[in-house]
Design a protein around this motif. Sequence first.
Motif, mmCIF file in Angstrom:
data_model
loop_
_atom_site.group_PDB
_atom_site.id
_atom_site.type_symbol
_atom_site.label_atom_id
_atom_site.label_comp_id
_atom_site.label_asym_id
_atom_site.label_seq_id
_atom_site.Cartn_x
_atom_site.Cartn_y
_atom_site.Cartn_z
ATOM 1 N N GLU A 117 0.770 -0.966 -0.011
ATOM 2 C CA GLU A 117 -0.081 -0.183 0.262
ATOM 3 C C GLU A 117 0.755 1.259 0.006
ATOM 4 O OE1 GLU A 117 -3.397 0.237 0.178
ATOM 5 O OE2 GLU A 117 -3.281 -1.677 -0.720
ATOM 6 N N PHE A 118 1.951 1.266 0.894
ATOM 7 C CA PHE A 118 2.751 2.201 0.822
ATOM 8 C C PHE A 118 3.254 2.634 -0.535
ATOM 9 C CE2 PHE A 118 6.534 4.767 2.020
ATOM 10 C CZ PHE A 118 6.215 5.525 3.196
ATOM 11 N N ARG A 119 3.964 1.550 -1.320
ATOM 12 C CA ARG A 119 4.358 2.020 -2.599
ATOM 13 C C ARG A 119 3.265 2.183 -3.697
ATOM 14 N NH1 ARG A 119 7.252 -2.807 -1.081
ATOM 15 N NH2 ARG A 119 9.593 -2.532 -0.804
ATOM 16 N N LYS A 120 2.094 1.763 -3.582
ATOM 17 C CA LYS A 120 1.075 2.199 -4.367
ATOM 18 C C LYS A 120 0.722 3.773 -4.172
ATOM 19 C CE LYS A 120 -3.812 1.119 -5.508
ATOM 20 N NZ LYS A 120 -5.093 0.241 -5.087
ATOM 21 N N THR A 121 0.734 4.130 -2.941
ATOM 22 C CA THR A 121 0.514 5.456 -2.724
ATOM 23 C C THR A 121 1.755 6.424 -3.321
ATOM 24 O OG1 THR A 121 -0.479 5.174 -0.454
ATOM 25 C CG2 THR A 121 0.478 7.463 -0.834
ATOM 26 N N ILE A 122 2.778 5.967 -3.326
ATOM 27 C CA ILE A 122 3.833 6.647 -4.031
ATOM 28 C C ILE A 122 3.861 6.360 -5.563
ATOM 29 C CG2 ILE A 122 6.399 6.645 -4.477
ATOM 30 C CD1 ILE A 122 5.818 7.764 -1.805
ATOM 31 N N ASP A 123 3.601 5.249 -5.989
ATOM 32 C CA ASP A 123 3.469 5.053 -7.432
ATOM 33 C C ASP A 123 2.316 5.902 -8.179
ATOM 34 O OD1 ASP A 123 5.351 3.360 -7.293
ATOM 35 O OD2 ASP A 123 4.256 1.475 -7.340
ATOM 36 N N VAL A 124 1.118 6.040 -7.245
ATOM 37 C CA VAL A 124 -0.088 6.759 -8.224
ATOM 38 C C VAL A 124 0.247 8.380 -7.683
ATOM 39 C CG1 VAL A 124 -2.620 7.321 -7.845
ATOM 40 C CG2 VAL A 124 -1.486 4.829 -7.812
ATOM 41 N N SER A 125 0.458 8.687 -6.525
ATOM 42 C CA SER A 125 0.582 10.236 -6.199
ATOM 43 C C SER A 125 1.689 10.673 -6.584
ATOM 44 C CB SER A 125 0.408 10.225 -4.546
ATOM 45 O OG SER A 125 -0.785 9.542 -4.306
ATOM 46 N N MET A 126 2.960 9.977 -6.816
ATOM 47 C CA MET A 126 4.076 10.669 -7.126
ATOM 48 C C MET A 126 4.419 10.542 -8.465
ATOM 49 S SD MET A 126 8.010 10.379 -5.546
ATOM 50 C CE MET A 126 8.470 9.298 -6.695
ATOM 51 N N TRP A 127 4.745 9.178 -8.807
ATOM 52 C CA TRP A 127 5.177 8.663 -10.173
ATOM 53 C C TRP A 127 4.050 9.028 -11.071
ATOM 54 C CZ3 TRP A 127 9.958 8.827 -11.554
ATOM 55 C CH2 TRP A 127 10.670 8.229 -10.544
ATOM 56 N N GLY A 128 2.714 8.831 -10.596
ATOM 57 C CA GLY A 128 1.749 9.080 -11.414
ATOM 58 C C GLY A 128 1.653 10.430 -11.956
ATOM 59 N N ALA A 129 1.770 11.294 -10.993
ATOM 60 C CA ALA A 129 1.819 12.946 -11.329
ATOM 61 C C ALA A 129 2.845 13.278 -12.270
ATOM 62 C CB ALA A 129 1.880 13.667 -9.839
ATOM 63 N N PHE A 130 3.897 12.633 -11.930
ATOM 64 C CA PHE A 130 5.286 13.173 -12.676
ATOM 65 C C PHE A 130 5.058 12.523 -14.221
ATOM 66 C CE2 PHE A 130 9.345 11.416 -14.870
ATOM 67 C CZ PHE A 130 9.965 12.671 -14.812
ATOM 68 N N TYR A 131 4.513 11.415 -14.518
ATOM 69 C CA TYR A 131 4.194 10.903 -15.737
ATOM 70 C C TYR A 131 3.166 11.660 -16.481
ATOM 71 C CZ TYR A 131 6.188 6.625 -14.250
ATOM 72 O OH TYR A 131 7.084 5.641 -13.450
ATOM 73 N N VAL A 132 2.163 12.067 -15.815
ATOM 74 C CA VAL A 132 1.055 13.132 -16.472
ATOM 75 C C VAL A 132 1.858 14.612 -16.947
ATOM 76 C CG1 VAL A 132 -0.972 14.329 -15.951
ATOM 77 C CG2 VAL A 132 -0.787 11.964 -15.517
ATOM 78 N N VAL A 133 2.452 15.008 -15.939
ATOM 79 C CA VAL A 133 3.193 16.365 -16.120
ATOM 80 C C VAL A 133 4.150 16.289 -17.236
ATOM 81 C CG1 VAL A 133 4.648 18.096 -15.235
ATOM 82 C CG2 VAL A 133 2.447 17.171 -13.975
ATOM 83 N N ARG A 134 4.868 15.350 -16.964
ATOM 84 C CA ARG A 134 5.990 15.161 -18.134
ATOM 85 C C ARG A 134 5.530 14.994 -19.643
ATOM 86 N NH1 ARG A 134 9.519 11.001 -20.543
ATOM 87 N NH2 ARG A 134 11.633 11.666 -20.444
ATOM 88 N N SER A 135 4.555 13.891 -19.722
ATOM 89 C CA SER A 135 4.015 13.566 -21.008
ATOM 90 C C SER A 135 3.445 14.832 -21.509
ATOM 91 C CB SER A 135 3.229 12.395 -21.032
ATOM 92 O OG SER A 135 2.323 12.438 -20.188
ATOM 93 N N GLY A 136 2.517 15.401 -20.824
ATOM 94 C CA GLY A 136 1.560 16.729 -21.201
ATOM 95 C C GLY A 136 2.547 17.668 -21.659
ATOM 96 N N ALA A 137 3.633 18.086 -20.764
ATOM 97 C CA ALA A 137 4.584 19.106 -21.129
ATOM 98 C C ALA A 137 5.411 18.809 -22.328
ATOM 99 C CB ALA A 137 5.651 19.297 -20.015
ATOM 100 N N ALA A 138 5.704 17.588 -22.664
ATOM 101 C CA ALA A 138 6.364 17.239 -23.884
ATOM 102 C C ALA A 138 5.514 17.709 -25.209
ATOM 103 C CB ALA A 138 6.743 15.671 -23.781
ATOM 104 N N GLU A 139 4.163 17.573 -24.989
ATOM 105 C CA GLU A 139 3.289 17.458 -26.104
ATOM 106 C C GLU A 139 3.031 18.847 -26.328
ATOM 107 O OE1 GLU A 139 2.126 15.501 -28.306
ATOM 108 O OE2 GLU A 139 2.969 13.815 -27.491
ATOM 109 N N MET A 140 3.025 19.719 -25.121
ATOM 110 C CA MET A 140 2.799 21.429 -25.405
ATOM 111 C C MET A 140 4.376 22.040 -25.872
ATOM 112 S SD MET A 140 1.233 22.288 -21.618
ATOM 113 C CE MET A 140 -0.689 22.014 -21.307
ATOM 114 N N VAL A 141 5.207 21.517 -25.645
ATOM 115 C CA VAL A 141 6.454 21.879 -26.057
ATOM 116 C C VAL A 141 6.592 21.809 -27.777
ATOM 117 C CG1 VAL A 141 9.167 21.580 -26.316
ATOM 118 C CG2 VAL A 141 7.955 21.797 -24.080
ATOM 119 N N LYS A 142 6.358 20.609 -27.973
ATOM 120 C CA LYS A 142 6.101 20.114 -29.437
ATOM 121 C C LYS A 142 5.258 21.103 -30.212
ATOM 122 C CE LYS A 142 5.667 15.808 -29.856
ATOM 123 N NZ LYS A 142 5.469 14.364 -30.068
#
Length: 272
Positions: A107-132
């Motif tokens: 559960e601890f890792r799931k919290t990190i995976d969704v709340s931290m890594w998930g946020a990063f993946y969304v921000v990074r992929s969205g930013a990449a498309e905007m820059v493009k």
Amino acid sequence: MTELSGKRAIVSGASLGIGRGIAVELARAGATVAVNYRSNPDQADEVVAECKSVGGDAFKVQADVSVQEEAEAMMRTSIETLGGLDIVVSNAAYSDRHLMLESDMLEFRKTIDVSMWGAFYVVRSGAAEMVKAGKGGNIVVISSPHAHLAMPGAMAYNMAKAANDQMARTAACELAQHRIRCNIIHPGWINTPGERKFFSEETLKTESAKLPMKRLGEPKEIGRGVVFLCREESEYITGSTLTIDGGIQLPWRDMFRVEETAATAKPMQDNE
């Protein structure tokens, strides 16, 4: 409202709670919204219908944002349907509450995976498309006062949200050259289904009445904050944190000091 007329947005974790409120308020402001959900398409359909009922447009898109490949595929699919991307809201989160020494590590890792890594993946992929695309854009990260308040029993969530804040501020710095703004929202205690995971209805009723504003916040109030940050009039705001918490972080518990003093102190004389 038509503040965001013609804008194209994606909101992660938008099938209920704060994410739903954000999606609906973006649609109310005129945006077309990609409503991300992980496992409940019926809830996502309800959000899409509500978005359309307030004058916007929306469609659902499935992805588990804690999986990088799914988050990136969701972004590509959404942009194909939207025809571009102007607004990214990283909202999806997960939390499980245990004292550190009693933590279920899955559960601890799931919290990190969704709340931290998930946020990063969304921000990074969205930013990449905007820059493009080269047309600028807005990113809003839904973080939490947990980013700086060491709430006991919520270590993984505290860690994830602290990371969210630093991620968003760093992104704001790196993306400014591309006219992409990135801001943070700290919601307070909000009336969502997620709160029912940790508290009974009776506790929510009695404890919220003790808050400075005497109630829980509503998801639509966070949504209005997102609209404010994304409108053109806010174009000079980036790397900032908008707190929408009804005063919960103020030292309101110390008001007794003023009240007791007022009740017991004798009036001062002019010559004292």
